[in-house]
Design a protein around this motif. Sequence first.
Motif, PDB file in Angstrom:
ATOM      1  N   UNK A 155       0.648  -1.253  -0.381  1.00 27.42           N
ATOM      2  CA  UNK A 155      -0.090   0.063   0.826  1.00 27.42           C
ATOM      3  C   UNK A 155       0.421   1.392   0.212  1.00 27.42           C
ATOM      4  N   UNK A 156       0.376   1.668  -1.105  1.00 28.02           N
ATOM      5  CA  UNK A 156       1.366   3.414  -0.817  1.00 28.02           C
ATOM      6  C   UNK A 156       0.083   4.985  -0.926  1.00 28.02           C
ATOM      7  N   UNK A 157       0.386   6.108   0.014  1.00 31.11           N
ATOM      8  CA  UNK A 157      -0.648   6.686   0.101  1.00 31.11           C
ATOM      9  C   UNK A 157      -0.123   7.500  -1.587  1.00 31.11           C
ATOM     10  N   UNK A 158      -1.750   7.622  -1.634  1.00 30.14           N
ATOM     11  CA  UNK A 158      -2.629   8.942  -2.784  1.00 30.14           C
ATOM     12  C   UNK A 158      -3.408   9.420  -2.857  1.00 30.14           C
ATOM     13  N   UNK A 159      -3.467  10.496  -3.397  1.00 32.37           N
ATOM     14  CA  UNK A 159      -4.581  11.792  -3.429  1.00 32.37           C
ATOM     15  C   UNK A 159      -5.250  10.833  -4.884  1.00 32.37           C
ATOM     16  N   UNK A 160      -6.591  11.001  -3.893  1.00 31.98           N
ATOM     17  CA  UNK A 160      -7.870  10.643  -4.995  1.00 31.98           C
ATOM     18  C   UNK A 160      -8.067  11.545  -6.113  1.00 31.98           C
ATOM     19  N   UNK A 161      -8.616  11.297  -7.248  1.00 26.74           N
ATOM     20  CA  UNK A 161      -8.633  12.172  -8.470  1.00 26.74           C
ATOM     21  C   UNK A 161      -9.610  13.046  -7.809  1.00 26.74           C
ATOM     22  N   UNK A 162      -9.198  14.240  -8.631  1.00 27.20           N
ATOM     23  CA  UNK A 162      -9.998  15.648  -9.113  1.00 27.20           C
ATOM     24  C   UNK A 162     -11.118  14.876  -9.913  1.00 27.20           C
ATOM     25  N   UNK A 163     -11.953  14.104  -9.876  1.00 25.17           N
ATOM     26  CA  UNK A 163     -12.771  14.003 -10.753  1.00 25.17           C
ATOM     27  C   UNK A 163     -13.601  12.732 -10.888  1.00 25.17           C
ATOM     28  N   UNK A 164     -14.980  13.077 -11.287  1.00 27.96           N
ATOM     29  CA  UNK A 164     -16.153  11.402 -10.836  1.00 27.96           C
ATOM     30  C   UNK A 164     -17.167  11.910 -11.635  1.00 27.96           C
ATOM     31  N   UNK A 165     -18.036  10.743 -11.553  1.00 28.10           N
ATOM     32  CA  UNK A 165     -19.366  10.796 -11.547  1.00 28.10           C
ATOM     33  C   UNK A 165     -20.056  10.640 -10.703  1.00 28.10           C
ATOM     34  N   UNK A 166     -21.602  11.194 -10.683  1.00 27.28           N
ATOM     35  CA  UNK A 166     -22.981  10.493  -9.840  1.00 27.28           C
ATOM     36  C   UNK A 166     -22.844   9.768  -9.966  1.00 27.28           C
ATOM     37  N   UNK A 167     -22.643   8.343  -8.923  1.00 29.19           N
ATOM     38  CA  UNK A 167     -23.715   7.499  -9.371  1.00 29.19           C
ATOM     39  C   UNK A 167     -24.918   7.316  -8.878  1.00 29.19           C
ATOM     40  N   UNK A 168     -25.134   7.753  -7.151  1.00 30.96           N
ATOM     41  CA  UNK A 168     -26.808   8.837  -7.314  1.00 30.96           C
ATOM     42  C   UNK A 168     -26.596   9.565  -6.227  1.00 30.96           C
ATOM     43  N   UNK A 169     -28.365  10.239  -5.831  1.00 30.76           N
ATOM     44  CA  UNK A 169     -27.936  11.496  -5.681  1.00 30.76           C
ATOM     45  C   UNK A 169     -29.140  11.856  -4.662  1.00 30.76           C
ATOM     46  N   UNK A 170     -29.557  12.217  -3.618  1.00 30.91           N
ATOM     47  CA  UNK A 170     -30.092  12.985  -2.869  1.00 30.91           C
ATOM     48  C   UNK A 170     -30.524  14.478  -2.599  1.00 30.91           C
ATOM     49  N   UNK A 171     -31.537  14.932  -2.382  1.00 29.38           N
ATOM     50  CA  UNK A 171     -31.381  16.664  -1.743  1.00 29.38           C
ATOM     51  C   UNK A 171     -32.190  16.290  -0.516  1.00 29.38           C
ATOM     52  N   UNK A 172     -31.572  16.738   0.049  1.00 31.95           N
ATOM     53  CA  UNK A 172     -31.990  16.903   1.510  1.00 31.95           C
ATOM     54  C   UNK A 172     -32.421  18.683   1.668  1.00 31.95           C
ATOM     55  N   UNK A 173     -33.541  18.424   2.626  1.00 33.67           N
ATOM     56  CA  UNK A 173     -34.050  19.561   2.781  1.00 33.67           C
ATOM     57  C   UNK A 173     -34.507  19.787   4.707  1.00 33.67           C
ATOM     58  N   UNK A 174     -34.224  18.698   5.038  1.00 35.20           N
ATOM     59  CA  UNK A 174     -34.459  18.947   6.083  1.00 35.20           C
ATOM     60  C   UNK A 174     -32.684  18.802   6.706  1.00 35.20           C
ATOM     61  N   UNK A 175     -32.065  19.655   7.390  1.00 29.05           N
ATOM     62  CA  UNK A 175     -30.839  19.532   7.683  1.00 29.05           C
ATOM     63  C   UNK A 175     -30.242  19.322   9.263  1.00 29.05           C
ATOM     64  N   UNK A 176     -28.730  19.261   9.388  1.00 26.90           N
ATOM     65  CA  UNK A 176     -28.931  17.941  10.858  1.00 26.90           C
ATOM     66  C   UNK A 176     -28.510  19.358  11.314  1.00 26.90           C
ATOM     67  N   UNK A 177     -28.271  19.950  12.781  1.00 25.30           N
ATOM     68  CA  UNK A 177     -27.351  21.016  13.782  1.00 25.30           C
ATOM     69  C   UNK A 177     -26.769  21.699  13.429  1.00 25.30           C
ATOM     70  N   UNK A 178     -26.766  21.965  13.020  1.00 25.13           N
ATOM     71  CA  UNK A 178     -25.399  23.757  11.832  1.00 25.13           C
ATOM     72  C   UNK A 178     -25.447  24.089  10.576  1.00 25.13           C
ATOM     73  N   UNK A 179     -26.540  22.938   9.896  1.00 19.61           N
ATOM     74  CA  UNK A 179     -26.615  23.293   8.716  1.00 19.61           C
ATOM     75  C   UNK A 179     -27.553  23.938   8.414  1.00 19.61           C
TER      76      UNK A 179
END
Length: 134
Positions: free
Chosen positions: A47-71
């Motif tokens: 294993x070697x440390x490696x920064x993850x890539x800067x790009x990718x694609x959306x696999x699934x998503x959701x809209x959050x309308x009730x936020x946790x405390x602080x958000x």
Amino acid sequence: MVHNSLPLQWRKYPERYYLRGNYCENCKTSFFPQRQICPNCRRKGKLVEKETPYTGKIVSWTEVSVAPFGFENETPYFLAIIELENKVKILSQIVDSKKEKIKTGAKVKKLFRKISDIDPEGAIAYGYKFKVVD
Ligand SMILES: [Zn+2]
């Protein structure tokens, strides 16, 4: 052990701020969060440390309308599971993107943004977020 007395946030700094994972040179698999042992190769893994890539694609998503405390001021917001170029999947907020552009398969890139003014350890928390790119 000075290392273990550091607050969690600072011990986690490189991973959390730079989305740093690791990579097994033996089976060519990337991991995030970092693994101590390659689950594919066990002791033969390298294993070697490696920064993850800067790009990718959306696999699934959701809209959050009730936020946790602080958000509360940030609703509604979007959370997505993103598959990065190295096949690693992560959960992230999607920002600076029109709702109609947030869809499965949309290309995204990594940004660094303030996550919360009030961090449990007293610091302003910054971290990664993603934006849809055309
Ligand atoms: Zn491996």
